[in-house]
Structure formats: C-alpha cells, structure tokens
Scaffold this active site. Structure first.
Site, PDB file in Angstrom:
ATOM      1  N   HIS A   1       4.100  48.629  36.666  1.00  0.00           N
ATOM      2  CA  HIS A   1       4.596  49.951  36.297  1.00  0.00           C
ATOM      3  C   HIS A   1       5.572  49.766  35.139  1.00  0.00           C
ATOM      4  O   HIS A   1       5.746  48.643  34.642  1.00  0.00           O
ATOM      5  CB  HIS A   1       5.250  50.665  37.487  1.00  0.00           C
ATOM      6  CG  HIS A   1       6.463  49.969  38.043  1.00  0.00           C
ATOM      7  ND1 HIS A   1       6.410  48.701  38.585  1.00  0.00           N
ATOM      8  CD2 HIS A   1       7.757  50.365  38.156  1.00  0.00           C
ATOM      9  CE1 HIS A   1       7.623  48.341  39.001  1.00  0.00           C
ATOM     10  NE2 HIS A   1       8.449  49.326  38.744  1.00  0.00           N
TER      11      HIS A   1
ATOM     12  N   HIS B   1       9.005  50.584  34.770  1.00  0.00           N
ATOM     13  CA  HIS B   1      10.452  50.477  34.897  1.00  0.00           C
ATOM     14  C   HIS B   1      10.930  49.292  34.068  1.00  0.00           C
ATOM     15  O   HIS B   1      10.212  48.293  33.916  1.00  0.00           O
ATOM     16  CB  HIS B   1      10.856  50.320  36.360  1.00  0.00           C
ATOM     17  CG  HIS B   1      10.876  51.626  37.104  1.00  0.00           C
ATOM     18  ND1 HIS B   1      10.829  51.704  38.487  1.00  0.00           N
ATOM     19  CD2 HIS B   1      10.943  52.914  36.656  1.00  0.00           C
ATOM     20  CE1 HIS B   1      10.876  52.981  38.849  1.00  0.00           C
ATOM     21  NE2 HIS B   1      10.937  53.723  37.759  1.00  0.00           N
TER      22      HIS B   1
ATOM     23  N   ASP C   1      12.878  46.776  34.334  1.00  0.00           N
ATOM     24  CA  ASP C   1      12.938  45.395  34.809  1.00  0.00           C
ATOM     25  C   ASP C   1      11.561  44.741  34.891  1.00  0.00           C
ATOM     26  O   ASP C   1      11.464  43.546  35.194  1.00  0.00           O
ATOM     27  CB  ASP C   1      13.659  45.298  36.161  1.00  0.00           C
ATOM     28  CG  ASP C   1      13.083  46.208  37.229  1.00  0.00           C
ATOM     29  OD1 ASP C   1      12.379  47.171  36.882  1.00  0.00           O
ATOM     30  OD2 ASP C   1      13.343  45.960  38.422  1.00  0.00           O
ATOM     31  N   HIS C   2      10.509  45.498  34.574  1.00  0.00           N
ATOM     32  CA  HIS C   2       9.159  44.942  34.582  1.00  0.00           C
ATOM     33  C   HIS C   2       8.529  44.878  33.188  1.00  0.00           C
ATOM     34  O   HIS C   2       7.465  44.271  33.038  1.00  0.00           O
ATOM     35  CB  HIS C   2       8.259  45.763  35.501  1.00  0.00           C
ATOM     36  CG  HIS C   2       8.642  45.654  36.938  1.00  0.00           C
ATOM     37  ND1 HIS C   2       7.954  44.902  37.857  1.00  0.00           N
ATOM     38  CD2 HIS C   2       9.682  46.205  37.630  1.00  0.00           C
ATOM     39  CE1 HIS C   2       8.543  44.984  39.040  1.00  0.00           C
ATOM     40  NE2 HIS C   2       9.591  45.781  38.928  1.00  0.00           N
TER      41      HIS C   2
ATOM     42  N   HIS D   1       5.292  53.630  45.117  1.00  0.00           N
ATOM     43  CA  HIS D   1       6.629  53.503  44.530  1.00  0.00           C
ATOM     44  C   HIS D   1       7.065  54.883  44.021  1.00  0.00           C
ATOM     45  O   HIS D   1       6.339  55.866  44.148  1.00  0.00           O
ATOM     46  CB  HIS D   1       6.593  52.479  43.396  1.00  0.00           C
ATOM     47  CG  HIS D   1       7.940  52.073  42.876  1.00  0.00           C
ATOM     48  ND1 HIS D   1       9.035  51.910  43.695  1.00  0.00           N
ATOM     49  CD2 HIS D   1       8.376  51.797  41.610  1.00  0.00           C
ATOM     50  CE1 HIS D   1      10.073  51.554  42.960  1.00  0.00           C
ATOM     51  NE2 HIS D   1       9.702  51.485  41.701  1.00  0.00           N
TER      52      HIS D   1
ATOM     53  N   ASP E   1       7.672  46.442  44.238  1.00  0.00           N
ATOM     54  CA  ASP E   1       8.123  47.813  44.022  1.00  0.00           C
ATOM     55  C   ASP E   1       7.233  48.816  44.757  1.00  0.00           C
ATOM     56  O   ASP E   1       6.534  49.633  44.164  1.00  0.00           O
ATOM     57  CB  ASP E   1       8.175  48.151  42.535  1.00  0.00           C
ATOM     58  CG  ASP E   1       9.312  47.454  41.831  1.00  0.00           C
ATOM     59  OD1 ASP E   1       9.400  46.218  41.936  1.00  0.00           O
ATOM     60  OD2 ASP E   1      10.126  48.135  41.193  1.00  0.00           O
TER      61      ASP E   1
ATOM     62  N   HIS F   1      11.468  39.587  43.733  1.00  0.00           N
ATOM     63  CA  HIS F   1      12.053  40.863  43.352  1.00  0.00           C
ATOM     64  C   HIS F   1      13.249  41.223  44.236  1.00  0.00           C
ATOM     65  O   HIS F   1      13.301  42.278  44.861  1.00  0.00           O
ATOM     66  CB  HIS F   1      11.001  41.976  43.405  1.00  0.00           C
ATOM     67  CG  HIS F   1      11.375  43.191  42.598  1.00  0.00           C
ATOM     68  ND1 HIS F   1      12.045  44.255  43.157  1.00  0.00           N
ATOM     69  CD2 HIS F   1      11.182  43.519  41.295  1.00  0.00           C
ATOM     70  CE1 HIS F   1      12.251  45.181  42.233  1.00  0.00           C
ATOM     71  NE2 HIS F   1      11.735  44.754  41.086  1.00  0.00           N
TER      72      HIS F   1
END
Length: 303
Positions: A61, A63, A65-66, A138, A206, A265
């Site tokens: 996805h 976000h 942090d990814h 998520h 997530d 994670h």
C-alpha cells in the site's frame, strides 16, 4: 535456490537499529523487492546486495513507511547507469503515487512500467516464478503477496525414447515448452511426471487477521507477518488502527500449518520484540522475532 532477506522490520518510523519495511527475493538472476521504506538502500548495502539489478518492486500500500524510500532508490538505479525497464506492481493508485514521488526524481535513464492490481486476488506470471497478490484489511487498500516457484515433474527418458521424440527437443520440453515440428506437436506432459513440490513464501503486513491471509499462507515454506504489538494491552489499539499483534500472527501461522513464521513491522514503542516471544511460541513454536537483515535460502526438496 530462493534467497529471502527481510531488509527492514520497522513500522511507522525508522530507528537507529531498525529500518522501515522492505523484503527482497533473489531467484535465478532476478531480484524482487516488496515495499521500499526509508532506509531500504542502506539495508541493501549492509547486506552486500545492489539495487541496480532489481527487476520488480511490489507495494502492499502507499503509506509512507512502505514507499518513502522509492525516490532515492530510483535515483541510485539511474546513477548506476541502469537502462533495463523496471516493473512496479501495486494497488489501484500506483501510477499516481509513484509519479507524485518522482517530482524529486524526474529524469531516469530507464523506463518504469506500472501494473495496478485490479482484483481481490490476482496473479502475475514471470519466467520461472509467479507473484500472487491478495487483498487484506487495513485502513487503506492493501495487499499481501506470495512468491511462488513451481517445479515441474521429473524428466522421463524412457517415455521420450518410446515416443521417438528427437533428442534436441528434450531440454525445451523439460522447461515446459510446447513444440511443433514436422507436422507433429510435442507437449511437456509427454515426457514429464507429476509436478513436484515447489517453493512458496508469503508476506503480509498492515492488516487485521483475515481468512484470506490464512488460505494464501497454506503451503508456504516461510510466512512473514506483521507483529506490530507484543504488549497484551495493545489489542484494542491494533483493532483501531487495523494492525495485528504478535499473537494474532502466531494464530494465523498455526492455522496455516506452515513450518516457520517471521514477525516484522514492529511499532516504534516495541523496543525488544523478543521479550514477548515466550508467549508467542506457546501458540506457534516456529515463530521468530525477526531483525533487519534476516536471511533464508530455500531449496527444492531432495529426492
């Protein structure tokens, strides 16, 4: 042989000893990256691997942090004089998200190709392996992935001789190719036995626990799941933010009957995940509190 390396195990923000989310596969000369959080380039260098030969990047996805490590990764690839196209796979919105990030990486000497996931479950086939994406639960559209390497049946020399199949066609048939020659069609099933067990790794982060995670994890040689929280009182927070606890991940691994689970994670507040592993292993003994750089080499079963 399939190399699996968990480059980054952090969630939300990087820590001095924990980079953000990234997982890398290497198989038969191909490199596949799943997620590209901040610090992924450094984690690759620490591992001794190069970003230049990465062929595919998949995103769970969008976000930060990814995906926040992507612009720098693209620039490094370009500075390494890469010219081969790069394939990106991700949920709907992939092209928009990547092009927005490319404002700071506008000129590259290679083509970027986009493949957006359009189904609840969708499979992408490549030479020698498959990547399967499956939707999870998520706060935004998010997918897990399975890396699958099929293994054909054993070549049967006697059957090939009995059917008078030309010797020069044997290797092509063994690789799964159908051949037409001199008015006759030769197919792999003419010379191959039943398919043998291949290799499978499933990665998911997530998300809340779902039946689709369990079903897609079944048959995996390795399962990698988020274990964002280890503190027992964080279950409510996990539910509110659509994340998963270490114990929920362990229950999925147990239900899927897989041999090994890597947790990843972690929340920045979870400074020492190993402190909770005693209770986690009561649920699933094969659980590991993974750290950055954890690597496994998977090989086909010997016969």
């Amino acid at each position: 042989m399939l190399d699996v390396c968990l480059l980054g195990t952090g969630g939300m923000m990087p820590l001095p000893y924990r980079w953000l989310t990234a997982l890398m596969f290497r198989y038969n000369g191909k490199s596949i990256l799943i997620d590209c959080g901040e610090g992924t380039q450094i984690a690759l260098r620490e591992k001794g691997w190069s970003p230049k030969p990465i062929d595919i990047i998949c995103f769970t996805h969008y976000h930060a942090d990814h995906i926040s490590g992507l612009p720098g990764m693209l620039l490094t690839m370009g500075n390494a004089e890469r010219t081969e196209p790069l394939l990106l796979i991700g949920p709907k919105g992939l092209t928009r998200a990547v092009n927005a990030l490319r404002v700071i990486a506008p000129e590259l000497p290679f083509e970027i190709r986009f493949q957006e996931i359009t189904e609840t479950e969708q499979e992408f086939s490549f030479e020698g392996f498959r990547i399967k994406a499956f939707k999870v639960n998520h706060s935004v559209l998010c997918y897990g992935y399975s890396m699958l390497i099929d293994r054909g049946g054993r070549f049967d020399k006697d059957r090939a001789l009995e059917q008078q199949i030309p010797l020069k066609l044997w290797s092509r048939l063994q690789k799964g190719e159908t051949i037409e020659q001199d008015g006759r069609i030769y197919t792999p099933d003419m010379v191959l036995g039943e398919a043998r067990k291949g290799l499978k790794v499933t990665y998911c982060t997530d998300t809340r626990p779902t039946d689709t995670i369990t079903s897609n994890a079944e048959g995996s040689d390795l399962l990698i799941l988020e274990g964002m929280y280890g503190e027992p009182d964080k279950l409510v927070k996990a539910k509110e933010n659509k994340h998963m606890t270490m114990y929920e991940a362990a229950r999925i691994a147990k239900a899927a009957q897989i041999p090994e689970l890597w947790l990843t994670h972690y929340s920045p507040s979870l400074l020492h995940p190993e402190e909770y592993m005693g209770d986690v292993r009561k649920i699933f003994p094969g659980a590991v509190a993974a750290k950055d750089g954890r690597t496994m080499e998977l090989n086909f079963e010997e016969e």
